[in-house]
Enzyme design. Structure first.
Site, PDB file in Angstrom:
ATOM      1  N   HIS A  82      68.771  49.998  -6.633  1.00  0.00           N
ATOM      2  CA  HIS A  82      69.196  49.383  -5.619  1.00  0.00           C
ATOM      3  C   HIS A  82      69.556  47.954  -5.391  1.00  0.00           C
ATOM      4  O   HIS A  82      68.639  47.061  -6.184  1.00  0.00           O
ATOM      5  CB  HIS A  82      67.970  49.500  -4.476  1.00  0.00           C
ATOM      6  CG  HIS A  82      67.698  51.135  -4.076  1.00  0.00           C
ATOM      7  ND1 HIS A  82      66.745  51.625  -3.266  1.00  0.00           N
ATOM      8  CD2 HIS A  82      68.415  52.276  -4.563  1.00  0.00           C
ATOM      9  CE1 HIS A  82      66.912  52.954  -2.914  1.00  0.00           C
ATOM     10  NE2 HIS A  82      68.151  53.312  -4.025  1.00  0.00           N
ATOM     11  N   TYR A 211      62.224  49.319   5.875  1.00  0.00           N
ATOM     12  CA  TYR A 211      60.938  48.859   6.391  1.00  0.00           C
ATOM     13  C   TYR A 211      61.192  48.649   7.861  1.00  0.00           C
ATOM     14  O   TYR A 211      61.989  47.756   8.376  1.00  0.00           O
ATOM     15  CB  TYR A 211      60.611  47.602   5.757  1.00  0.00           C
ATOM     16  CG  TYR A 211      60.069  47.681   4.180  1.00  0.00           C
ATOM     17  CD1 TYR A 211      61.120  47.598   3.279  1.00  0.00           C
ATOM     18  CD2 TYR A 211      58.662  47.835   3.948  1.00  0.00           C
ATOM     19  CE1 TYR A 211      60.769  47.769   2.029  1.00  0.00           C
ATOM     20  CE2 TYR A 211      58.555  47.777   2.632  1.00  0.00           C
ATOM     21  CZ  TYR A 211      59.341  47.829   1.516  1.00  0.00           C
ATOM     22  OH  TYR A 211      59.050  47.921   0.485  1.00  0.00           O
ATOM     23  N   PRO A 303      50.218  48.431  -0.211  1.00  0.00           N
ATOM     24  CA  PRO A 303      51.720  48.981  -0.920  1.00  0.00           C
ATOM     25  C   PRO A 303      52.738  48.329  -0.395  1.00  0.00           C
ATOM     26  O   PRO A 303      53.803  48.945  -0.773  1.00  0.00           O
ATOM     27  CB  PRO A 303      51.472  50.473  -0.725  1.00  0.00           C
ATOM     28  CG  PRO A 303      50.350  50.575   0.349  1.00  0.00           C
ATOM     29  CD  PRO A 303      49.482  49.489   0.478  1.00  0.00           C
ATOM     30  N   LYS A 307      53.939  46.482  -5.181  1.00  0.00           N
ATOM     31  CA  LYS A 307      53.574  45.560  -6.307  1.00  0.00           C
ATOM     32  C   LYS A 307      52.649  46.144  -7.084  1.00  0.00           C
ATOM     33  O   LYS A 307      52.766  45.677  -8.442  1.00  0.00           O
ATOM     34  CB  LYS A 307      53.334  44.148  -5.772  1.00  0.00           C
ATOM     35  CG  LYS A 307      54.494  43.502  -4.940  1.00  0.00           C
ATOM     36  CD  LYS A 307      55.411  43.171  -6.072  1.00  0.00           C
ATOM     37  CE  LYS A 307      56.426  42.445  -5.298  1.00  0.00           C
ATOM     38  NZ  LYS A 307      57.686  42.250  -6.060  1.00  0.00           N
ATOM     39  N   TYR A 394      60.341  40.120  -4.020  1.00  0.00           N
ATOM     40  CA  TYR A 394      60.586  41.576  -4.051  1.00  0.00           C
ATOM     41  C   TYR A 394      61.113  42.077  -5.288  1.00  0.00           C
ATOM     42  O   TYR A 394      60.566  43.251  -5.814  1.00  0.00           O
ATOM     43  CB  TYR A 394      61.660  41.971  -2.805  1.00  0.00           C
ATOM     44  CG  TYR A 394      61.310  43.516  -2.691  1.00  0.00           C
ATOM     45  CD1 TYR A 394      61.941  44.468  -2.999  1.00  0.00           C
ATOM     46  CD2 TYR A 394      60.605  43.882  -1.482  1.00  0.00           C
ATOM     47  CE1 TYR A 394      61.838  45.823  -2.676  1.00  0.00           C
ATOM     48  CE2 TYR A 394      60.160  45.247  -1.257  1.00  0.00           C
ATOM     49  CZ  TYR A 394      61.040  46.233  -1.730  1.00  0.00           C
ATOM     50  OH  TYR A 394      60.942  47.617  -1.547  1.00  0.00           O
TER      51      TYR A 394
HETATM   52  C1  PHB Z   1      57.293  54.154  -2.593  1.00  0.00           C
HETATM   53  O1  PHB Z   1      58.525  54.547  -2.863  1.00  0.00           O
HETATM   54  O2  PHB Z   1      56.456  54.786  -2.705  1.00  0.00           O
HETATM   55  C2  PHB Z   1      57.085  52.925  -1.902  1.00  0.00           C
HETATM   56  C3  PHB Z   1      58.385  52.023  -1.729  1.00  0.00           C
HETATM   57  C4  PHB Z   1      58.140  50.845  -1.367  1.00  0.00           C
HETATM   58  C5  PHB Z   1      56.806  50.354  -0.972  1.00  0.00           C
HETATM   59  C6  PHB Z   1      55.832  51.133  -1.029  1.00  0.00           C
HETATM   60  C7  PHB Z   1      55.930  52.430  -1.590  1.00  0.00           C
HETATM   61  O3  PHB Z   1      56.631  49.144  -0.424  1.00  0.00           O
END
Ligand code: PHB
Ligand code: APR
Length: 400
Positions: A82, A211, A303, A307, A394
């Site tokens: 991505h 998000y 999460p 990270k 990120y």
């Molecule tokens: C996930 O795909 O499990 C995932 C992705 C982004 C995050 C946390 C978990 O910030």
């Protein structure tokens, strides 16, 4: 898959590693590539380690580290690269051009348990020693130059003599608790919410991660493959799964991810559902005598910034360099600097994860806090400088 018969576990090695998660396995394989022996002791079965649903977003540097370890082929074939992520708030999308803002760096969506599978296969192919179902693991003589690890396997008491011990046994492991409490400073921060996560057999409704900040709370649309979606929503800490029947989970996800232009979240069969507490945790130092902690054994991040796995890989990278310098040049400076070197990155990543969490979750801070959150999101997604700072964190801060 190479089904070499399990070897009688060695009784002596250079590095004894506790835990066959991504940290322990990556360490064992990178050490092997440096000509350094190791033995991995894991409490659970191989099948458990290879099927446990966990994280799934790799920083640019982590993906390259897996390539360098020679275990990146399937990730490159099956992982999803991505170049951006999306913030959704106020019913509108705001894309962060990760690659454009970081000189072309990317993230790769590839499940943690797939990495574990690739690493176990690579260890097996190389004749590496992994003892699964190792019980009652305990660490001894960490203060001397000849630590040992005692454990039971195959119904027999066993002892592994080594030069160093790597505690890669996660947050609930025995390594951290083998260090006298007064030798450690513990930083522990709990968030007033948790995440309910699902794995669903439905094609992801978006090409990139979304998000979402919503009055009902946070939501995240992620994925594992082009057929499997991974979604999360903010829930109360201690929420019970049976209070979240599938239809309610989908209703709430649809509500929090809604967009007035008719964008729709399609639902599908939920394959796995779980609730994760949100916590920031760090111990300092990450070393005690001949014991070196790496990954979740030393630190936990919420999460929101994706990270956890990447920080474990960053620790391992520093530890391999330090052990290689010791075995090749008898240098101890990198070993002595291991904890400080790792903690510099750990705290920056803790800051980013805390910041993302604070900016996107409803925390009961009242109307003023809500407006500040929205203003922060508006600023971060509207300012090139602020977006670049987010993007740099990120995709992964450059390694020192
Ligand atoms: C996930 O795909 O499990 C995932 C992705 C982004 C995050 C946390 C978990 O910030
Ligand atoms: N003896 C032997 N093995 C143990 C013991 C023990 N007493 N306790 C735990 N283990 C094993 C666990 O079964 C697990 O396989 O240690 C391993 C630790 O792996 P992880 O928890 O995955 O930790 P780590 O390798 O540091 O990876 C961190 O995992 O949890 C995610 O979000 C986290 O992505 C991050 C990554």
């Amino acid at each position: 898959m190479n089904a070499r018969p399990p070897m009688t576990p060695p009784t002596r090695t250079q590095v004894g590693i506790v835990g066959a998660g991504p940290a322990g396995l990556l360490l064992s394989h990178l050490l092997y590539l440096e000509g350094i022996e190791s033995v991995v002791l894991e409490a659970r079965t191989r099948e458990y380690c290879e099927t446990r649903v966990r994280a799934g977003v790799l920083e640019h540097g982590t993906a390259r580290l897996l390539d360098a370890a020679g275990v990146g082929a399937r990730m490159r074939r099956e992982g999803l690269v991505h170049h951006g992520i999306v913030f959704r708030f106020g019913g509108r999308d705001h894309r962060i051009d990760l690659s454009g803002l970081t000189g072309g760096r990317t993230i790769t969506v590839y499940a943690q348990h797939e990495i574990v599978k690739d690493l176990i296969a690579a260890r097996r192919d190389a004749g590496g020693a992994i003892v699964f179902e190792a019980e009652n693991v305990s660490l001894h003589h960490l203060d001397g130059s000849a630590p040992t690890i005692r454990y039971r396997a195959g119904g027999e008491a066993r002892e592994l003599a080594c030069d160093f011990v790597a505690g890669c046994d996660g947050f609930h492991g025995i390594s951290r608790s083998s260090i006298p409490p007064d030798a450690l400073t513990v930083y522990d921060h709990h968030y007033p919410f948790a995440w309910l996560g699902i794995l669903a057999r439905v094609p992801p409704a978006s090409e990139e991660l979304i998000y979402a900040r919503h009055d009902h709370g946070f939501a995240l649309l992620s994925m594992r493959t082009r057929e499997i979606s991974r979604l999360y929503l903010q829930c109360d800490p201690g929420a019970e799964l049976d209070r979240w029947p599938d239809h309610l989970v989908w209703d709430e996800l649809r509500c929090r991810l809604e967009r007035p232009d008719g964008w729709a979240l399609r639902d599908g069969p939920i394959l796995q559902k779980g609730i994760t507490d949100m916590r920031s945790f760090v111990v300092d130092p990450m070393r005690h005598g001949r014991l070196f902690l790496a990954g979740d054994a030393a630190h936990i991040v919420p999460p929101t910034g994706a990270k956890g796995l990447n920080l474990a890989a960053a620790d391992v990278r520093v530890l391999v360099q330090a052990l290689a310098a010791f075995y090749k040049e008898r240098r101890t400076d990198l070993l002595d600097g291991y904890s400080d070197t790792c903690l510099r990155r750990v705290w920056k990543v803790q800051r980013f994860s805390w910041w993302m969490t604070s900016m996107l979750h409803r925390g009961g801070g009242g109307a003023f806090a809500d407006q500040i959150q929205l203003a922060e999101l508006d600023y971060v997604t509207g300012s090139r400088a602020a977006s670049a700072a987010l993007a740099e964190n990120y995709v992964g801060l450059p390694f020192d």
